[in-house]
Write a protein that holds these residues in place. Sequence first.
Motif, short mmCIF file in Angstrom:
data_model
loop_
_atom_site.label_atom_id
_atom_site.label_comp_id
_atom_site.label_asym_id
_atom_site.label_seq_id
_atom_site.Cartn_x
_atom_site.Cartn_y
_atom_site.Cartn_z
N ASP A 70 0.83 -1.21 0.00
CA ASP A 70 0.00 0.00 0.00
C ASP A 70 0.87 1.26 0.00
N ARG A 71 0.92 1.93 -1.14
CA ARG A 71 1.79 3.11 -1.31
C ARG A 71 1.29 4.33 -0.56
N SER A 72 0.03 4.33 -0.11
CA SER A 72 -0.50 5.51 0.56
C SER A 72 0.17 5.76 1.91
N GLN A 73 0.94 4.79 2.39
CA GLN A 73 1.58 4.92 3.70
C GLN A 73 2.79 5.85 3.68
N SER A 74 3.44 5.96 2.53
CA SER A 74 4.67 6.76 2.48
C SER A 74 5.00 7.16 1.05
N LYS A 75 5.46 8.39 0.90
CA LYS A 75 5.92 8.85 -0.41
C LYS A 75 7.20 8.12 -0.83
N GLN A 76 7.84 7.47 0.11
CA GLN A 76 9.08 6.76 -0.18
C GLN A 76 8.83 5.36 -0.73
N MET A 77 7.58 4.95 -0.76
CA MET A 77 7.26 3.66 -1.37
C MET A 77 7.01 3.83 -2.86
N GLY A 78 7.60 2.95 -3.65
CA GLY A 78 7.42 3.00 -5.09
C GLY A 78 6.24 2.13 -5.53
N ASN A 79 6.06 2.04 -6.83
CA ASN A 79 5.00 1.25 -7.43
C ASN A 79 5.54 -0.15 -7.70
N PHE A 80 5.07 -1.14 -6.97
CA PHE A 80 5.60 -2.49 -7.10
C PHE A 80 5.41 -3.04 -8.51
N ASP A 81 4.27 -2.78 -9.12
CA ASP A 81 4.01 -3.30 -10.45
C ASP A 81 4.97 -2.72 -11.48
N LEU A 82 5.31 -1.45 -11.35
CA LEU A 82 6.27 -0.84 -12.28
C LEU A 82 7.66 -1.43 -12.07
N LEU A 83 8.02 -1.68 -10.82
CA LEU A 83 9.33 -2.27 -10.53
C LEU A 83 9.44 -3.70 -11.05
N SER A 84 8.41 -4.49 -10.81
CA SER A 84 8.45 -5.89 -11.25
C SER A 84 8.18 -6.01 -12.74
N GLY A 85 7.49 -5.00 -13.30
CA GLY A 85 7.17 -5.03 -14.73
C GLY A 85 5.91 -5.79 -15.05
N THR A 86 5.19 -6.24 -14.02
CA THR A 86 3.97 -7.01 -14.22
C THR A 86 3.05 -6.83 -13.03
N GLU A 87 1.74 -6.92 -13.26
CA GLU A 87 0.78 -6.90 -12.17
C GLU A 87 0.68 -8.27 -11.51
#
Length: 421
Positions: free
Chosen positions: A367-384
């Motif tokens: 859940d990215r809403s917890q911190s601006k320092q969290m990235g988008n996991f799907d973008l990092l992994s390249g897949t949903e």
Amino acid sequence: MKLSLYALYLAANMLLFNNCVNTSASKNPVLTGNDTISTPGANAGVNVPVTGADQISEYIPYLKGKKVGIVINQTSIIGSKPMVDSLVALGVNVVAIFGPEHGFRGTASNGDKVSDSVDEKTGIPAISLYGKLKRPTNEQMAKLDVMLFDIQDVGARFYTYINTLGHVMEACAENNKEMLILDRPNPNGFLVDGPLLEDHLHSGIGMYRIPISHGLTIAELAQMINGEGWLKNKMQCKLKIIKINNYTHDTPYTLPVLPSPNLNTQQSIMLYPHICMFEGTIVSQGRGTYMPFTVLGAPLLKDKYAFSFTPKSIKGMSETPLHQDKACFGLDLREYDMKEIRKSGKLHLGWLIEMYKAYPDKERFFDRSQSKQMGNFDLLSGTENLRKQIIAGTSEEEIRKSWEPGLSQYNEARKKYLLYP
């Protein structure tokens, strides 16, 4: 003023450079353009990789008389000397320096926008490609005869220097300028693994349909970008490549210069393809410590793990890290034997699966809403799919099966662009 270890490392490297400058004229005037720079171990009968940059006789004559733009950072060295200083000393007409993420000198924190400047030592304009611009403008390209690219990569899709490579290739193609690539070893060149980037997840941390660990050098990737038609309108960039000597994809390679502020040890460089996906989770990867990408932890894992670390604000590395000033509990991978990764030839998914299972508030793990320092996991992994599979408790074996046939197709296509065994 307290300096980060990274800043101290750069200072030590510059001291080494200055010492080399002061002694080279009397001991060994190597900056003549006639030879290959000697490499540690070469005289001891050890075949160590010799970078493209160190083979000055292969490209200095080609650059003489041309107006040259250079895409470089602190890893761009000839011997132990910064690239720009050596090129100027060798009589090359460098008219512009283009710097990627972390800046021309490599001291900006991750994600920080970098402004244009003038290099104090040489007076050459230093243009940021990680601020207002992602690629040189047509006006800037018109002032050049050739573009030189020499930046150390670490072999992961989300490491942004390969995006800079593609953007500059595009500018060169549009303006009919050749790109000279001084190739460097990929320290993770033995590893080709991960899901291929899905087209709808194209982003600044994933531009090409390649796996997380792509197993290519910068020059090989440039050839693949051309060959697969990945530039805009399937343009082709004219390439001239100075290959690495004494190199295979299995050759162990310890980087002589840190590639970015938070890859500050060889262990962090080797673990990076496996750990960077944690940036899309609530688990800290050690940003805000002097051991980033070698530790994993979060405050809510206190009852699960004995090892702990506390992220702090560190200028030049991470000013506002995830879980700042809070004790994080988890895994210490500083002594993890990377030979195990070499043996398996696979990304280590076990850590991700383990920490998700251990985390008590699973609904908030991604859940990215917890911190601006969290990235988008799907973008990092390249897949949903990977995020959904982790949540569903899918086995590692089944996760890996879902990467096919894409991964095998990539491996087959990759063969056409390899410069090294």
